[in-house]
Design a protein around this motif. Structure first.
Motif, PDB file in Angstrom:
ATOM      1  N   SER A 172       0.649  -1.175   0.085  1.00  0.00           N
ATOM      2  CA  SER A 172       0.021   0.087   0.124  1.00  0.00           C
ATOM      3  C   SER A 172       0.844   1.139   0.043  1.00  0.00           C
ATOM      4  O   SER A 172       0.187   2.321  -0.287  1.00  0.00           O
ATOM      5  CB  SER A 172      -0.691   0.061   1.461  1.00  0.00           C
ATOM      6  OG  SER A 172      -0.165   0.160   2.296  1.00  0.00           O
ATOM      7  N   GLY A 173       1.976   1.118   0.255  1.00  0.00           N
ATOM      8  CA  GLY A 173       3.202   2.056   0.316  1.00  0.00           C
ATOM      9  C   GLY A 173       3.365   2.747   1.776  1.00  0.00           C
ATOM     10  O   GLY A 173       4.143   3.729   1.858  1.00  0.00           O
ATOM     11  N   THR A 174       2.814   2.009   2.702  1.00  0.00           N
ATOM     12  CA  THR A 174       3.148   2.720   4.148  1.00  0.00           C
ATOM     13  C   THR A 174       4.213   1.840   4.710  1.00  0.00           C
ATOM     14  O   THR A 174       4.236   0.491   4.703  1.00  0.00           O
ATOM     15  CB  THR A 174       1.549   2.085   4.929  1.00  0.00           C
ATOM     16  OG1 THR A 174       0.679   2.958   4.421  1.00  0.00           O
ATOM     17  CG2 THR A 174       1.980   2.583   6.417  1.00  0.00           C
ATOM     18  N   GLY A 175       5.026   2.248   5.348  1.00  0.00           N
ATOM     19  CA  GLY A 175       6.081   1.435   6.143  1.00  0.00           C
ATOM     20  C   GLY A 175       5.708   1.029   7.303  1.00  0.00           C
ATOM     21  O   GLY A 175       4.368   1.263   7.937  1.00  0.00           O
ATOM     22  N   ALA A 176       6.140  -0.336   7.655  1.00  0.00           N
ATOM     23  CA  ALA A 176       6.181  -1.079   9.086  1.00  0.00           C
ATOM     24  C   ALA A 176       7.173  -1.389   9.642  1.00  0.00           C
ATOM     25  O   ALA A 176       8.030  -1.772   9.139  1.00  0.00           O
ATOM     26  CB  ALA A 176       5.251  -2.093   8.449  1.00  0.00           C
ATOM     27  N   GLU A 177       6.927  -1.534  11.068  1.00  0.00           N
ATOM     28  CA  GLU A 177       8.259  -1.958  11.879  1.00  0.00           C
ATOM     29  C   GLU A 177       7.952  -2.887  12.837  1.00  0.00           C
ATOM     30  O   GLU A 177       6.624  -2.754  13.260  1.00  0.00           O
ATOM     31  CB  GLU A 177       8.896  -0.598  12.592  1.00  0.00           C
ATOM     32  CG  GLU A 177       9.167   0.663  11.851  1.00  0.00           C
ATOM     33  CD  GLU A 177      10.334   0.551  11.452  1.00  0.00           C
ATOM     34  OE1 GLU A 177      11.234  -0.292  11.496  1.00  0.00           O
ATOM     35  OE2 GLU A 177      10.738   1.146   9.999  1.00  0.00           O
ATOM     36  N   VAL A 178       8.611  -3.887  13.022  1.00  0.00           N
ATOM     37  CA  VAL A 178       8.301  -4.987  13.947  1.00  0.00           C
ATOM     38  C   VAL A 178       9.315  -4.713  15.492  1.00  0.00           C
ATOM     39  O   VAL A 178      10.148  -3.829  15.016  1.00  0.00           O
ATOM     40  CB  VAL A 178       8.532  -6.459  13.427  1.00  0.00           C
ATOM     41  CG1 VAL A 178       7.708  -6.663  12.370  1.00  0.00           C
ATOM     42  CG2 VAL A 178      10.224  -6.427  12.938  1.00  0.00           C
TER      43      VAL A 178
END
Length: 879
Positions: free
Chosen positions: A573-579
């Motif tokens: 979707s273009g959104t960054g994500a962090e775990v």
């Protein structure tokens, strides 16, 4: 045996005759009764004829929460001297206790909606009571809208009651009859307020920071805990403390270690046994019950005499553009605070401590935010589409759904095949709506079962429908294994939900029948990998990842994410994500993100729950986002041309293009010009001077002289940069374009005004000494920088296009001596002081007392005399 004495103590009993009369006359009514008066328990029994002398009816009571359903049914059964499942029963998702003699059935609003969609007439039901309408849950608002529609079109004899303790009764009265046009429904007001209560403000110390997202200042929790200790010291009975969420409950429980009381935690995810034990009452020892808003309504917590209210509540927030949800901690509304107040006086006179200042009380919102205004509307949009009103315009709703949220919801539904182009439900959409889960999960269950088997799909969807406890971890495959092994309350609910989902699918959904897991043959490579893993000891290792990954990716294809660094991912979707820092997911190449939120101040989403997947699964689940094509753009200061394959925002592969489309190259060069400006072209001093002259004329004369600002030049590239721009292929080609020659194309040649350029804005001005001095047009006014002696004899300031130039008068060494835009005034008033200063420094130069009549020169006195003598001698020789 009926508990007559307890029934007689309920203040709402005096309102029952009026309510029954209103129903007989109009068929609808609003019951407005304060908390603790018995509207949830006595009224349904009276409507069903189980107490009093009313006619026997079958009554359906809808509550917003499962805990309230069980508690209300249990309380009514106790008042009748029976067990639940006899005259009073209940149904929640995955649990049903109803018998042939049941006259009052308590259900969640979600269960009521499912029944309405299967059987809009609600055959066999005589009265529906929607309790706690003031909470404005989306399911309750939707159920009310459907019931009003049913009464107006299918079953006018169906009785309908809206019950609340704090809501706007008149608004509900208007709404319930809006489709009939018969005037507002009667409002029946219950008298009494239980046993009553008093409240005190207990403001926290100064410096408490406002809550944001799910963060609450620990100092506030310490104050709440201190207030609980104070209440235990000052008052008898149990203490009920309201906190915004489970995290705050756990932290406050830790702060209360060592108190002389049993500390219990009550929330929607607490084990049913814990919930039941809290609602049954204590065994002699004092109790402190830490609760979320689930304890605000429809519940009596036995023994409670004191309420401590933190003043905070949680509301959902939805980022429709990114498809991500989050929770916001907000001040509890005035209606919510009133409900909490009522918990203290249910059994005796009570006391309430409000942990905020009295001055803050008036700033609280009157009611909680309607969920329809702030929530994800995908399930709502599917329900109204199945109801036959895709826009919801014809439904009786207190608040219309926001257009943007509905558009986002319809986009989701269209992408999973639940609605057609007109927003109407497809056959597949109707099937999804009857599964009792979010449309995304319904899609994953229907499409995933043939690939991984009915049981595996159902178990995974059950995990996704109620997020596992945090202690299960953020790896969905690991959470699945924990749930299979677990004996906790969550695991029990998960198993029940998985069984329900399995039974909701036809046998054909599994691909073939008879296998131990109901698995399918054929299917995709992902399905085969998942089934192979499932055949090895209940899916250990990669098999669990394959199953949970495929199901999650089918449910949330836009959340498929590829690693872009340790612990960092980019969703398609273009959104960054962090775990999280200690997560086992950090090294995964791809993830299917099941649960994530994005705080307002964060650039990336935080991954709460995800499954490891491979690229092939990512491509399968998000196939509608897979595209290939030429990409030519300006990057890193030059044109970059590549053939790229993308999965949404994620680049899968790329190779350089030798012969890119010229039109795309031209657009990329324009992109570069827009980002870096016309400075990318070749500008000589003369070219810059021409641009400055044209800018001056545009400013003081106007059209037909052209605007040559950056924005204007970039807007008119076709008029002045062609054909050079069309031949360019890279930045170096731009640098070879002679900007001055290109600008000549913008001169007003057609009108003939171009021929006056040197007249209106000359590049140089001839001064009295005979020198031709360059005029600088880069400032607000033209500037002429010239040695002072070269202007002797010039009485008036030179002008260009009628504008006086600003004269920078220089010393013989070329240093600034004075600045003037009025030369006559300078000769008269300013020259004397400049002359006194300069004649001492430069004695060899002429400094006449009257410069306006002196002879201009660019030489020293001696050279000036020599020049004069040479002139005379030459003249004599000629003679």
């Amino acid at each position: 045996m009926i508990q007559t004495e307890a029934l007689d103590r309920l203040p709402v009993r005096d309102s029952v005759p009026g309510l029954l009369a209103a129903l007989d006359e109009r068929g609808t009514a609003v019951l407005y009764a304060p908390p603790g008066t018995g509207k949830t328990t006595l009224v349904p029994l009276a409507l069903a004829g189980l107490v009093g002398e009313g006619p026997g009816r079958r009554v359906l009571v809808a509550e917003p929460r499962r805990m309230a359903v069980r508690a209300a049914a249990r309380r009514m059964a106790w008042l009748l001297g029976q067990e639940t499942g006899e005259a009073v029963g209940y149904t929640v998702r995955g649990e049903r206790r109803v018998g042939p003699a049941t006259r009052v059935e308590v259900v969640t609003t979600g269960v009521l909606l499912q029944r309405l969609q299967r059987d809009p007439e609600l055959a066999g039901v005589d009265v529906v009571l929607l309790d706690e309408c003031h909470e404005r849950h989306l399911d309750a608002d939707t159920a009310m809208a459907f019931l009003v529609d049913v009464r107006a079109t299918l079953r006018p004899e169906l009785k309908l009651i809206a019950a609340s303790a704090t809501s706007d009764a008149e608004a509900w009265a208007d709404l319930m009859t809006v489709l009939e046009g018969s005037g507002p429904a009667p409002v029946v007001r219950g008298a009494g307020e239980g046993h009553g209560s008093q409240f005190f403000f207990a403001p926290p110390p100064g410096g408490i920071r406002p809550a944001h997202g799910t963060w609450v200042d620990p100092a506030l929790l310490r104050h709440v805990a201190a207030t609980v200790r104070l209440a235990l010291d000052r008052h008898e009975g149990d203490v009920l403390c309201f906190l915004p969420g489970t995290g705050e409950i756990a932290r406050t429980a830790g702060l209360l270690a060592g108190v002389e009381a049993e500390v219990l935690q009550l929330h929607g995810r607490a084990p049913a046994a814990v919930q039941d034990s809290v609602l049954r009452g204590g065994s002699g020892r004092r109790r402190v019950v830490l609760a979320t808003s689930v304890a605000e309504s429809s519940l009596t917590v036995p023994g409670v005499r004191v309420v401590v209210d933190s003043g905070l509540a949680r509301e959902p927030r939805t980022d429709h553009a990114r498809g991500l949800g989050s929770l916001a901690t907000v001040p509890v509304s005035a209606a919510g605070a009133t409900q909490r107040l009522g918990r203290a006086g249910r059994e005796a006179f009570g006391t309430v401590y409000r942990c905020w200042a009295a001055a803050d009380d008036v700033r609280r919102p009157r009611f909680p935010s309607p969920e329809i205004k702030i929530a994800d509307l995908s399930a709502f949009a599917l329900r109204v589409a199945c109801w036959g009103d895709p826009s919801a315009a014809g439904l009786a709703l207190l608040d219309a759904p926001p257009a943007g949220a509905m558009a986002a919801a319809r986009s989701v539904l269209a992408s999973i095949g639940a609605v057609d182009r007109d927003g109407r439900a497809t056959e597949r959409g109707v099937r999804m709506s009857r599964l009792g889960v979010h449309p995304r999960l319904a899609r994953a269950l229907i499409d995933g079962a043939p690939e991984v088997g009915v049981r595996a799909a159902a178990e995974t969807v059950a995990l996704l429908s109620e997020e596992p406890p945090r202690e299960y971890g953020d790896d969905l495959a690991g959470a699945w294994r924990t749930a299979r092994r677990g004996g906790d309350a969550y695991a029990a609910r998960w198993r029940a939900e998985a069984r329900r989902l399995m039974s909701s699918l036809p046998p054909a959904a599994s691909g073939r029948a008879g296998g131990p897991e109901g698995t399918a043959d054929g299917g995709t490579a992902q399905g085969r990998e998942a089934r192979e893993g499932q055949g090895q000891g209940q899916g250990q290792g990669s098999g669990d990842d394959a199953v949970t990954g495929l199901i999650t990716a089918l449910a949330f294809p836009e959340r498929v994410a590829r690693a872009r660094g340790e612990g960092s991912f980019l969703m398609v979707s273009g959104t960054g994500a962090e775990v999280g820092a200690g997560s086992g997911l950090r090294g995964a190449p791809w993830l299917a993100v099941a649960v994530a939120d994005r705080p307002v101040t964060a650039a990336s989403a935080r991954v709460r729950l995800a499954a490891v997947i491979g690229e092939e699964t990512a491509r399968t689940a998000a196939a509608h986002l897979l595209e290939s094509g030429e990409e030519v753009h300006w990057e890193g200061g030059d044109v970059v041309a590549r053939e790229v394959r993308r999965l949404g925002a994620v680049e899968l592969s790329a190779r350089a293009l030798r012969s890119p489309d010229p039109a795309l190259v031209r657009e990329a060069l324009l992109e570069g010009l827009r980002s870096a400006g016309p400075e990318l072209l070749h500008w000589t001093r003369e070219a810059r001077g021409l641009r400055e002259r044209l800018a001056f004329l545009y400013r003081v004369v106007g059209p037909p002289w052209p605007d040559v600002s950056d924005a204007a030049l970039l807007e008119r590239t076709d008029d002045w940069l062609e054909p050079e721009l069309s031949r360019a292929r890279r930045r170096a080609d731009l640098a070879r374009i002679a900007a001055g020659q290109a600008l000549q194309r913008l001169l007003p040649w057609a009108s003939g005004a171009a021929g006056r350029l040197d007249e209106l804005a000359p590049e140089r001005i001839t001064v009295p000494s005979g020198s031709r001095i360059r005029v600088e047009y880069g400032g607000e006014q033209p500037v002429l920088a010239v040695k002072l002696q070269e202007l002797f004899g010039l009485r008036e300031t030179p002008r260009v296009a009628g504008v006086p130039v600003v004269v920078h008068l220089l010393s013989p060494a070329g240093r600034p001596a004075a600045v003037t835009a009025d030369l006559a005034s300078f000769w008269r008033d300013g020259y004397r002081s400049v002359r006194a200063e300069l004649r001492g420094r430069y004695p060899r130069h002429p400094w006449p007392e009257d410069p306006s009549s002196a002879e201009a020169t660019k030489y020293t006195k001696a050279r000036q005399e020599g020049a004069r003598g040479g002139g005379r001698a030459a003249g004599a020789g000629k003679g």
